[in-house]
Motif scaffolding. Sequence first.
Motif, mmCIF file in Angstrom:
data_model
loop_
_atom_site.group_PDB
_atom_site.id
_atom_site.type_symbol
_atom_site.label_atom_id
_atom_site.label_comp_id
_atom_site.label_asym_id
_atom_site.label_seq_id
_atom_site.Cartn_x
_atom_site.Cartn_y
_atom_site.Cartn_z
ATOM 1 N N SER A 21 0.731 -1.314 -0.047
ATOM 2 C CA SER A 21 -0.222 -0.042 -0.052
ATOM 3 C C SER A 21 0.820 1.464 -0.297
ATOM 4 O O SER A 21 0.607 2.231 -0.680
ATOM 5 C CB SER A 21 -1.009 -0.063 1.230
ATOM 6 N N ILE A 22 1.934 1.090 0.692
ATOM 7 C CA ILE A 22 2.948 2.459 0.607
ATOM 8 C C ILE A 22 3.492 2.546 -0.688
ATOM 9 O O ILE A 22 3.634 3.708 -1.114
ATOM 10 C CB ILE A 22 3.902 2.205 1.793
ATOM 11 N N ALA A 23 3.648 1.509 -1.342
ATOM 12 C CA ALA A 23 4.332 1.470 -2.861
ATOM 13 C C ALA A 23 3.419 2.126 -3.724
ATOM 14 O O ALA A 23 3.699 2.868 -4.632
ATOM 15 C CB ALA A 23 4.842 0.072 -3.264
ATOM 16 N N ASN A 24 2.288 1.847 -3.417
ATOM 17 C CA ASN A 24 1.015 2.283 -4.411
ATOM 18 C C ASN A 24 0.997 3.923 -4.230
ATOM 19 O O ASN A 24 0.467 4.658 -5.062
ATOM 20 C CB ASN A 24 -0.446 1.812 -3.707
ATOM 21 N N GLN A 25 1.263 4.553 -2.981
ATOM 22 C CA GLN A 25 1.139 5.783 -2.654
ATOM 23 C C GLN A 25 2.485 6.686 -3.304
ATOM 24 O O GLN A 25 2.428 7.905 -3.415
ATOM 25 C CB GLN A 25 1.431 6.060 -1.222
ATOM 26 N N PHE A 26 3.236 5.852 -4.004
ATOM 27 C CA PHE A 26 4.386 6.675 -4.809
ATOM 28 C C PHE A 26 4.274 6.139 -6.361
ATOM 29 O O PHE A 26 5.146 6.309 -7.029
ATOM 30 C CB PHE A 26 5.682 6.026 -4.298
ATOM 31 N N GLU A 27 3.020 5.747 -6.725
ATOM 32 C CA GLU A 27 2.967 5.222 -8.203
ATOM 33 C C GLU A 27 1.951 6.652 -8.687
ATOM 34 O O GLU A 27 2.683 7.572 -9.056
ATOM 35 C CB GLU A 27 2.271 4.016 -8.368
ATOM 36 N N LEU A 28 0.813 6.335 -8.757
ATOM 37 C CA LEU A 28 -0.123 7.480 -9.434
ATOM 38 C C LEU A 28 -0.029 8.708 -8.604
ATOM 39 O O LEU A 28 0.052 9.680 -9.526
ATOM 40 C CB LEU A 28 -1.384 6.778 -9.368
ATOM 41 N N PRO A 29 -0.016 8.860 -7.385
ATOM 42 C CA PRO A 29 0.301 10.142 -6.566
ATOM 43 C C PRO A 29 1.562 11.081 -7.036
ATOM 44 O O PRO A 29 1.166 12.196 -7.135
ATOM 45 C CB PRO A 29 0.334 9.956 -5.396
ATOM 46 N N LEU A 49 2.167 11.825 -10.236
ATOM 47 C CA LEU A 49 1.418 12.884 -11.088
ATOM 48 C C LEU A 49 0.443 13.896 -10.479
ATOM 49 O O LEU A 49 0.402 14.784 -11.146
ATOM 50 C CB LEU A 49 0.411 11.787 -12.286
ATOM 51 N N PHE A 50 0.232 13.464 -9.390
ATOM 52 C CA PHE A 50 -0.667 14.170 -8.571
ATOM 53 C C PHE A 50 0.062 15.474 -8.098
ATOM 54 O O PHE A 50 -0.005 16.570 -8.027
ATOM 55 C CB PHE A 50 -1.479 13.528 -7.317
ATOM 56 N N ARG A 72 -11.026 -1.550 -6.765
ATOM 57 C CA ARG A 72 -11.168 -1.097 -7.979
ATOM 58 C C ARG A 72 -11.792 0.319 -8.291
ATOM 59 O O ARG A 72 -11.358 1.043 -8.998
ATOM 60 C CB ARG A 72 -11.711 -2.288 -8.865
ATOM 61 N N PRO A 73 -13.344 0.308 -7.891
ATOM 62 C CA PRO A 73 -13.733 1.750 -8.268
ATOM 63 C C PRO A 73 -12.940 2.737 -7.383
ATOM 64 O O PRO A 73 -13.127 3.937 -7.895
ATOM 65 C CB PRO A 73 -15.129 1.549 -7.584
ATOM 66 N N LEU A 74 -12.351 2.721 -6.141
ATOM 67 C CA LEU A 74 -11.935 3.808 -5.460
ATOM 68 C C LEU A 74 -10.812 4.225 -6.449
ATOM 69 O O LEU A 74 -10.554 5.383 -6.657
ATOM 70 C CB LEU A 74 -11.395 3.411 -4.320
ATOM 71 N N PHE A 75 -9.824 3.152 -6.874
ATOM 72 C CA PHE A 75 -8.964 3.513 -7.763
ATOM 73 C C PHE A 75 -9.390 4.442 -8.849
ATOM 74 O O PHE A 75 -8.857 5.409 -9.374
ATOM 75 C CB PHE A 75 -7.792 2.465 -8.215
ATOM 76 N N GLY A 76 -10.397 3.892 -9.549
ATOM 77 C CA GLY A 76 -10.862 4.334 -10.836
ATOM 78 C C GLY A 76 -11.334 5.794 -10.672
ATOM 79 O O GLY A 76 -11.272 6.655 -11.750
ATOM 80 N N LEU A 77 -12.026 6.104 -9.602
ATOM 81 C CA LEU A 77 -12.427 7.492 -9.098
ATOM 82 C C LEU A 77 -11.353 8.602 -8.947
ATOM 83 O O LEU A 77 -11.240 9.582 -9.306
ATOM 84 C CB LEU A 77 -13.316 7.521 -7.899
ATOM 85 N N GLY A 78 -10.407 8.089 -8.377
ATOM 86 C CA GLY A 78 -9.135 8.930 -7.965
ATOM 87 C C GLY A 78 -8.531 8.912 -9.419
ATOM 88 O O GLY A 78 -7.833 10.148 -9.626
ATOM 89 N N PHE A 79 -8.315 8.172 -10.233
ATOM 90 C CA PHE A 79 -7.637 8.443 -11.534
ATOM 91 C C PHE A 79 -8.292 9.217 -12.298
ATOM 92 O O PHE A 79 -7.751 10.070 -12.921
ATOM 93 C CB PHE A 79 -7.725 6.890 -12.256
ATOM 94 N N ALA A 80 -9.770 9.239 -12.244
ATOM 95 C CA ALA A 80 -10.585 10.194 -13.262
ATOM 96 C C ALA A 80 -10.422 11.466 -12.696
ATOM 97 O O ALA A 80 -10.284 12.549 -13.350
ATOM 98 C CB ALA A 80 -12.129 9.882 -12.856
ATOM 99 N N ALA A 81 -10.298 11.785 -11.339
ATOM 100 C CA ALA A 81 -10.027 13.035 -10.759
ATOM 101 C C ALA A 81 -8.689 13.603 -11.115
ATOM 102 O O ALA A 81 -8.719 14.862 -11.593
ATOM 103 C CB ALA A 81 -10.181 13.127 -9.320
ATOM 104 N N LEU A 82 -7.594 12.657 -10.925
ATOM 105 C CA LEU A 82 -6.332 12.974 -11.475
ATOM 106 C C LEU A 82 -6.253 13.461 -12.909
ATOM 107 O O LEU A 82 -5.948 14.414 -13.307
ATOM 108 C CB LEU A 82 -5.330 11.976 -11.217
ATOM 109 N N PHE A 83 -6.820 12.581 -13.868
ATOM 110 C CA PHE A 83 -7.021 12.836 -15.150
ATOM 111 C C PHE A 83 -7.636 14.413 -15.108
ATOM 112 O O PHE A 83 -7.146 15.177 -16.414
ATOM 113 C CB PHE A 83 -7.840 11.629 -15.949
ATOM 114 N N ALA A 84 -8.702 14.592 -14.801
ATOM 115 C CA ALA A 84 -9.531 16.142 -14.849
ATOM 116 C C ALA A 84 -8.603 16.959 -14.271
ATOM 117 O O ALA A 84 -8.506 17.960 -15.127
ATOM 118 C CB ALA A 84 -10.687 15.920 -14.170
#
Length: 138
Positions: A58-66, A68-69, A114-126
Amino acid sequence: MTGFEMFWPLVAHVFLVFCLYALLVLRRSQVVRSGKVERIAFRENLAEPEESRVVNRSIANQFELPILFYAVSILLYITQADNLVAVVLAWFFVATRCAHAYVHVFGNRLHLRRPLFGLGFAALFALWVWLVAWMAFS
Protein backbone atom coordinates in the motif's frame (compact mmCIF):
# COMPACT_ATOMS: atom_id res chain seq x y z
CA MET A 1 -7.71 31.50 -4.78
CA THR A 2 -5.92 33.37 -2.07
CA GLY A 3 -2.93 31.28 -1.07
CA PHE A 4 -1.86 27.74 -0.63
CA GLU A 5 -5.19 25.90 -0.93
CA MET A 6 -3.75 23.66 -3.66
CA PHE A 7 -1.06 22.37 -1.29
CA TRP A 8 -3.27 21.21 1.60
CA PRO A 9 -4.35 18.05 -0.27
CA LEU A 10 -0.66 17.24 -0.83
CA VAL A 11 0.00 17.67 2.89
CA ALA A 12 -2.94 15.35 3.64
CA HIS A 13 -1.55 12.72 1.28
CA VAL A 14 1.88 12.95 2.91
CA PHE A 15 0.17 12.39 6.28
CA LEU A 16 -1.47 9.26 4.83
CA VAL A 17 1.96 7.95 3.81
CA PHE A 18 3.36 8.63 7.29
CA CYS A 19 0.40 6.79 8.83
CA LEU A 20 1.00 3.81 6.56
CA TYR A 21 4.67 3.72 7.56
CA ALA A 22 3.67 3.78 11.24
CA LEU A 23 1.26 0.91 10.60
CA LEU A 24 4.00 -1.01 8.79
CA VAL A 25 6.34 -0.67 11.77
CA LEU A 26 3.57 -1.78 14.12
CA ARG A 27 2.63 -4.81 12.03
CA ARG A 28 6.23 -5.86 11.48
CA SER A 29 6.87 -5.61 15.21
CA GLN A 30 3.82 -7.74 15.90
CA VAL A 31 4.84 -10.54 13.52
CA VAL A 32 8.38 -10.59 14.93
CA ARG A 33 7.10 -10.70 18.53
CA SER A 34 4.65 -13.47 17.62
CA GLY A 35 7.49 -15.56 16.19
CA LYS A 36 6.01 -15.71 12.68
CA VAL A 37 9.20 -14.33 11.18
CA GLU A 38 12.73 -13.39 12.15
CA ARG A 39 13.73 -9.74 12.02
CA ILE A 40 16.31 -10.54 9.30
CA ALA A 41 13.48 -11.34 6.87
CA PHE A 42 12.78 -7.62 6.51
CA ARG A 43 16.40 -6.73 5.75
CA GLU A 44 16.47 -9.19 2.88
CA ASN A 45 12.78 -8.62 2.08
CA LEU A 46 12.21 -12.36 2.11
CA ALA A 47 9.00 -14.10 3.04
CA GLU A 48 7.32 -11.11 4.63
CA PRO A 49 4.06 -12.17 6.29
CA GLU A 50 0.83 -11.00 4.67
CA GLU A 51 -0.03 -8.78 7.65
CA SER A 52 2.87 -6.45 6.92
CA ARG A 53 3.36 -7.16 3.20
CA VAL A 54 -0.05 -5.66 2.37
CA VAL A 55 0.88 -2.45 4.19
CA ASN A 56 4.25 -2.37 2.44
CA ARG A 57 2.49 -2.73 -0.92
CA SER A 58 0.00 0.00 0.00
CA ILE A 59 2.92 2.34 0.71
CA ALA A 60 4.37 1.51 -2.70
CA ASN A 61 1.00 2.40 -4.25
CA GLN A 62 1.31 5.88 -2.73
CA PHE A 63 4.41 6.49 -4.84
CA GLU A 64 2.95 5.43 -8.17
CA LEU A 65 -0.12 7.36 -9.39
CA PRO A 66 0.26 10.10 -6.72
CA ILE A 67 3.53 11.23 -8.32
CA LEU A 68 1.41 12.63 -11.16
CA PHE A 69 -0.82 14.27 -8.54
CA TYR A 70 2.12 16.09 -6.97
CA ALA A 71 3.35 17.25 -10.36
CA VAL A 72 -0.02 18.57 -11.54
CA SER A 73 -0.73 20.27 -8.21
CA ILE A 74 2.54 22.17 -8.32
CA LEU A 75 2.06 23.05 -11.99
CA LEU A 76 -1.49 24.26 -11.35
CA TYR A 77 -0.17 26.51 -8.60
CA ILE A 78 2.73 27.85 -10.67
CA THR A 79 0.49 28.63 -13.65
CA GLN A 80 -2.17 30.15 -11.38
CA ALA A 81 -4.71 27.60 -12.63
CA ASP A 82 -5.47 26.44 -9.09
CA ASN A 83 -9.10 27.46 -8.82
CA LEU A 84 -11.85 26.06 -6.60
CA VAL A 85 -12.61 23.20 -9.02
CA ALA A 86 -8.95 22.14 -9.05
CA VAL A 87 -8.75 22.21 -5.26
CA VAL A 88 -11.96 20.16 -4.93
CA LEU A 89 -10.64 17.62 -7.45
CA ALA A 90 -7.35 17.45 -5.52
CA TRP A 91 -9.18 16.80 -2.24
CA PHE A 92 -11.33 14.20 -3.96
CA PHE A 93 -8.20 12.45 -5.28
CA VAL A 94 -6.68 12.37 -1.80
CA ALA A 95 -9.94 11.08 -0.31
CA THR A 96 -9.96 8.22 -2.81
CA ARG A 97 -6.31 7.44 -1.98
CA CYS A 98 -7.15 7.32 1.72
CA ALA A 99 -10.16 5.08 1.13
CA HIS A 100 -8.15 2.90 -1.26
CA ALA A 101 -5.36 2.49 1.32
CA TYR A 102 -7.87 1.68 4.06
CA VAL A 103 -9.58 -0.98 1.97
CA HIS A 104 -6.22 -2.36 0.86
CA VAL A 105 -4.79 -2.64 4.37
CA PHE A 106 -7.93 -3.70 6.24
CA GLY A 107 -9.36 -6.53 4.18
CA ASN A 108 -8.04 -5.93 0.65
CA ARG A 109 -11.45 -6.27 -1.01
CA LEU A 110 -10.78 -5.79 -4.71
CA HIS A 111 -14.44 -5.09 -5.50
CA LEU A 112 -14.09 -1.93 -3.38
CA ARG A 113 -10.51 -1.03 -4.28
CA ARG A 114 -11.06 -1.04 -8.04
CA PRO A 115 -13.80 1.63 -8.11
CA LEU A 116 -11.89 3.78 -5.61
CA PHE A 117 -8.82 3.62 -7.83
CA GLY A 118 -10.96 4.45 -10.87
CA LEU A 119 -12.54 7.48 -9.21
CA GLY A 120 -9.15 8.79 -8.10
CA PHE A 121 -7.72 8.17 -11.55
CA ALA A 122 -10.60 10.12 -13.11
CA ALA A 123 -10.07 13.05 -10.73
CA LEU A 124 -6.36 13.10 -11.49
CA PHE A 125 -7.02 12.92 -15.22
CA ALA A 126 -9.43 15.86 -14.88
CA LEU A 127 -6.73 17.88 -13.10
CA TRP A 128 -4.34 17.27 -15.99
CA VAL A 129 -7.01 18.14 -18.56
CA TRP A 130 -7.69 21.38 -16.69
CA LEU A 131 -3.96 22.23 -16.66
CA VAL A 132 -3.61 21.54 -20.39
CA ALA A 133 -6.73 23.59 -21.19
CA TRP A 134 -5.50 26.45 -19.00
CA MET A 135 -2.12 26.52 -20.73
CA ALA A 136 -3.65 26.19 -24.21
CA PHE A 137 -6.15 29.02 -23.79
CA SER A 138 -4.27 31.44 -21.54
